[in-house]
Design a protein around this motif. Structure first.
Motif, PDB file in Angstrom:
ATOM      1  N   THR A  28       0.677  -1.347  -0.100  1.00 44.64           N
ATOM      2  CA  THR A  28      -0.186   0.079  -0.214  1.00 44.64           C
ATOM      3  C   THR A  28       0.871   1.432  -0.032  1.00 44.64           C
ATOM      4  OG1 THR A  28       0.056   0.236   2.358  1.00 44.64           O
ATOM      5  CG2 THR A  28      -1.728  -1.022   1.469  1.00 44.64           C
ATOM      6  N   VAL A  29       0.158   2.295  -0.550  1.00 47.65           N
ATOM      7  CA  VAL A  29       0.933   3.612  -0.589  1.00 47.65           C
ATOM      8  C   VAL A  29      -0.232   4.452  -0.100  1.00 47.65           C
ATOM      9  CG1 VAL A  29       2.101   5.576  -1.628  1.00 47.65           C
ATOM     10  CG2 VAL A  29       2.744   3.043  -2.181  1.00 47.65           C
ATOM     11  N   SER A  30      -0.155   5.499   0.998  1.00 47.63           N
ATOM     12  CA  SER A  30      -1.174   6.130   1.265  1.00 47.63           C
ATOM     13  C   SER A  30      -0.748   7.600   1.844  1.00 47.63           C
ATOM     14  CB  SER A  30      -1.792   5.490   2.706  1.00 47.63           C
ATOM     15  OG  SER A  30      -0.999   5.170   3.803  1.00 47.63           O
ATOM     16  N   ASN A  31      -1.606   8.473   1.961  1.00 38.02           N
ATOM     17  CA  ASN A  31      -1.707   9.516   2.805  1.00 38.02           C
ATOM     18  C   ASN A  31      -2.817   9.834   3.605  1.00 38.02           C
ATOM     19  OD1 ASN A  31      -3.386  10.812   1.103  1.00 38.02           O
ATOM     20  ND2 ASN A  31      -2.324  12.247   0.133  1.00 38.02           N
ATOM     21  N   GLU A  32      -3.193  10.749   4.254  1.00 39.02           N
ATOM     22  CA  GLU A  32      -4.298  11.122   5.036  1.00 39.02           C
ATOM     23  C   GLU A  32      -5.582  11.026   4.428  1.00 39.02           C
ATOM     24  OE1 GLU A  32      -2.874  14.954   3.608  1.00 39.02           O
ATOM     25  OE2 GLU A  32      -1.888  13.272   4.909  1.00 39.02           O
ATOM     26  N   VAL A  33      -5.602  11.119   2.955  1.00 44.03           N
ATOM     27  CA  VAL A  33      -6.585  11.274   2.088  1.00 44.03           C
ATOM     28  C   VAL A  33      -7.067   9.771   1.538  1.00 44.03           C
ATOM     29  CG1 VAL A  33      -7.877  12.233   0.031  1.00 44.03           C
ATOM     30  CG2 VAL A  33      -6.235  13.612   1.480  1.00 44.03           C
TER      31      VAL A  33
END
Length: 102
Positions: A28-33
């Motif tokens: 996974t690759v994520s940010n707060e959105v």
């Protein structure tokens, strides 16, 4: 083994997570959105179950990837309905999608 690393894409910060599972790796690759992920997880569930659809999860899935770099470069095969509000579309790369939520 679980690996968590910060990554930068065109000056924007994200978190890359790799979880080694039997015979596969969850990526996974994520940010707060929102996030992108490999096909080890199911995007359709967020579109099909009303209670989950209400969460408006921003997510996309790529197939056949084995590394974070491949996940970023691969076209998204599935996306959640909520991600379309950010301009995501099936076929765009994970990198392109992430930049739209940065």
């Amino acid at each position: 083994m679980i690996t968590v690393n910060p990554i930068e894409i065109e000056g924007m910060q994200f978190t890359a997570v790799s979880v080694e599972l039997p015979k596969t790796t969850l990526l996974t690759v994520s940010n707060e959105v929102g996030y992108i992920m490999c096909a080890a997880l199911d995007v359709d569930i967020f579109n099909e179950i009303p209670k989950l659809r209400e969460r408006e999860v921003i997510a996309g899935r790529a197939i056949g990837v084995r590394t974070i770099d491949q996940l970023l470069a691969a076209p998204l095969e599935k996306i959640t309905d909520a991600s379309k509000e950010y301009g995501w579309r099936e076929g765009m790369t994970g990198r392109e999608a992430l930049l739209l939520i940065s």
